[in-house]
Scaffold this motif. Structure first.
Motif, PDB file in Angstrom:
ATOM      1  N   ILE A  91       0.826  -1.201   0.000  1.00 40.81           N
ATOM      2  CA  ILE A  91       0.000   0.000   0.000  1.00 40.81           C
ATOM      3  C   ILE A  91       0.864   1.256   0.000  1.00 40.81           C
ATOM      4  O   ILE A  91       1.728   1.434   0.871  1.00 40.81           O
ATOM      5  CB  ILE A  91      -0.951   0.024   1.218  1.00 40.81           C
ATOM      6  N   PHE A  92       0.625   2.122  -0.975  1.00 39.65           N
ATOM      7  CA  PHE A  92       1.341   3.383  -1.120  1.00 39.65           C
ATOM      8  C   PHE A  92       0.323   4.506  -1.286  1.00 39.65           C
ATOM      9  O   PHE A  92      -0.697   4.336  -1.952  1.00 39.65           O
ATOM     10  CB  PHE A  92       2.250   3.324  -2.356  1.00 39.65           C
ATOM     11  N   PHE A  93       0.601   5.663  -0.678  1.00 40.52           N
ATOM     12  CA  PHE A  93      -0.270   6.822  -0.886  1.00 40.52           C
ATOM     13  C   PHE A  93       0.572   8.025  -1.284  1.00 40.52           C
ATOM     14  O   PHE A  93       1.762   8.116  -0.969  1.00 40.52           O
ATOM     15  CB  PHE A  93      -1.079   7.136   0.379  1.00 40.52           C
ATOM     16  N   TYR A  94      -0.071   8.959  -1.971  1.00 40.87           N
ATOM     17  CA  TYR A  94       0.629  10.171  -2.412  1.00 40.87           C
ATOM     18  C   TYR A  94      -0.339  11.342  -2.416  1.00 40.87           C
ATOM     19  O   TYR A  94      -1.447  11.253  -2.964  1.00 40.87           O
ATOM     20  CB  TYR A  94       1.197   9.973  -3.823  1.00 40.87           C
ATOM     21  N   THR A  95       0.057  12.440  -1.788  1.00 38.69           N
ATOM     22  CA  THR A  95      -0.732  13.668  -1.818  1.00 38.69           C
ATOM     23  C   THR A  95       0.195  14.840  -2.112  1.00 38.69           C
ATOM     24  O   THR A  95       1.384  14.813  -1.782  1.00 38.69           O
ATOM     25  CB  THR A  95      -1.450  13.929  -0.479  1.00 38.69           C
ATOM     26  N   GLN A  96      -0.350  15.874  -2.721  1.00 33.70           N
ATOM     27  CA  GLN A  96       0.402  17.090  -2.986  1.00 33.70           C
ATOM     28  C   GLN A  96      -0.543  18.286  -2.847  1.00 33.70           C
ATOM     29  O   GLN A  96      -1.657  18.281  -3.384  1.00 33.70           O
ATOM     30  CB  GLN A  96       1.017  17.074  -4.392  1.00 33.70           C
TER      31      GLN A  96
END
Length: 458
Positions: A91-96
């Motif tokens: 599980i990987f998450f990314y926010t910007q």
């Protein structure tokens, strides 16, 4: 006492993590490890690009209704914070989060020149919010599925650029083909798969484009030239396929392909990409409303590799061909962080032609090339080194009687790689006017701009 001890332990773990170098960009990670090996982690990054620019404006340019033949402006091209991490093995998450194109006139767009109240404090927004699940990994090979608000798309590497590692001062924005029309600053609500299988890298996705009516501007009037449609909207298909001849590239974050590795990797790629959408545009012909499919595709080659590893010299280059079919007669002017708000010399059939704008997007074709050379490490002693570059965008659009050439020449002062750098750039662009041939534009002059950019990236 327990709270104090917890703070000390957390600070110590962060400090230890910070000295761990990144593979590509000589960065020190600001990260918190979630397990002893560091394979599970949360990481924070920050990038700020400040511009100081002198621009020779297009004829008729006005700034808040005052005529201006030239302008000097100060602005923030991009200010971004990223928070992302590997929560489990799969599980990987990314926010910007951040803002773009923030200068004196950014909250006072060209269609608001009547004194209507504006709000300069609403520029920041979420660019990305995406989760991924890795279904398979073996060595450097992997297959992932993801979804959310993301820049992952087809067309080209410059349609999803890593802005902190750009070699030229700015990316070729024409490659972000629907930017702020049916997307959110190139991001779309999408489901996708991306992966690396041997030397082959891929990303395929299905996006749900935003309605043109929600981009904050008055939608273009339905006329003889194609504009993005307000009816019969369809999903958008996109795919990008890359063959890595030498090293594979960094695949940590979704999208965000590196501009230059500054000689840290030996990369030579061949790529092909496509974006396709049914009934993306419409136009008027007599009393009939005709819909047009948007089909954009490209083929390109990218090289970034060391020349002399001992001295630290490196070369970076890109050459791409783009076929851009938005529909009959589509042409869109755009000026990056435009310093102007209006014009007294409008051009029939197009809008927002003031300031530094030129016909950036259109139905036709584009050839884009860029090349740069990183000089030896320590050229300036403890103050880093230099990397000069040049780029050319040559476009043949249906409604331009003459081919369009936009030139950029510049030099990067790499004080600490891409973490701290200054870029001095000169851009030369064409100026168009109405032609004697109906619905076409003639080139009759050129204008230029000088920009100094100061980038901080952590």
């Amino acid at each position: 006492m327990k709270k104090v001890l917890s703070v000390i332990l957390f600070s110590s773990s962060m400090a230890i993590a910070q000295v761990k170098p990144s593979d590509d960009n000589t960065k020190s990670d600001i990260r918190y490890n979630l397990n002893e090996s560091g394979s599970h982690y949360v990481k924070v990054t920050f990038t700020n690009q400040a511009w100081f620019r002198f621009n020779d404006n297009n004829p008729g340019t006005t700034v808040l209704s005052d005529p201006k033949s030239s302008t000097f402006d100060i602005g923030l091209r991009r200010t971004r914070i990223q928070l992302f991490g590997q929560i489990t093995d799969r599980i990987f998450f990314y926010t910007q989060y951040g803002m773009n194109n923030f200068n004196k006139t950014s909250a006072f767009p060209s269609y608001n020149t009547t004194g209507t109240p504006s709000q300069r404090k609403v520029a920041a927004f979420f660019h990305d919010a995406v989760g991924e699940y890795e279904v398979q990994r073996k060595g450097t090979n992997f297959i992932r599925f993801g979804g959310g608000l993301t820049i992952v798309n087809g067309l080209s590497r410059f349609s999803q650029p890593s802005i902190g590692t750009i070699m030229t001062m700015d990316v070729p924005v024409f490659a972000q083909a629907t930017v702020d029309q049916t997307d959110q600053f190139s991001r779309k609500l999408s489901v996708y798969s991306r992966g690396q299988i041997g030397k082959f890298n891929y990303r395929v996705g299905l996006a749900d484009p935003f309605p043109i009516e929600t981009n904050g501007a008055t939608p273009p009037t339905l006329n003889q030239n194609s504009v993005f449609s307000q009816r019969k909207n369809h999903k958008q298909f996109e795919a990008l396929f890359i063959y890595n001849i030498f090293d594979t590239e960094d695949n940590t974050t979704p999208g965000y392909m590196t501009g230059t590795y500054l000689g840290k990797r030996k990369v030579l790629n061949i790529e092909a990409g496509i974006i396709s959408q049914k009934n993306a545009t419409w136009r008027k012909e007599a009393v009939d409303t005709l819909y047009g499919n948007m089909t954009l595709w490209s083929v390109a080659a990218y090289m970034d590799m060391p020349v002399n590893k001992v001295k630290g010299t490196a070369v970076s280059a890109y050459l791409g061909y783009f076929d851009t079919n938005y529909g009959k007669g589509y042409l869109r002017y755009n000026g990056i962080m435009n310093p102007a708000t209006g014009t007294s010399q409008p051009i029939a059939g197009v809008s927002r032609t003031q300031g530094n704008a030129y016909p950036m997007f259109g139905t036709g074709s584009v050839v884009y090339a860029q090349a740069g050379y990183k000089l030896k490490d320590g050229l300036l002693g403890s103050q880093g080194t230099l990397m000069p570059y040049a780029s050319l965008q040559h476009a043949d659009y249906e409604r331009l009687r003459d081919g369009m050439n936009v030139f950029n020449l510049g030099v990067n002062w790499l004080i600490k790689g891409n973490n701290g750098k200054m870029t001095l750039n000169y851009e030369n662009r064409p100026v168009y006017r109405n032609s004697t041939v109906a619905n076409e534009l003639d080139k009759y002059a050129r204008r230029g701009s000088w920009t100094l950019q100061y980038q901080i990236s952590i």
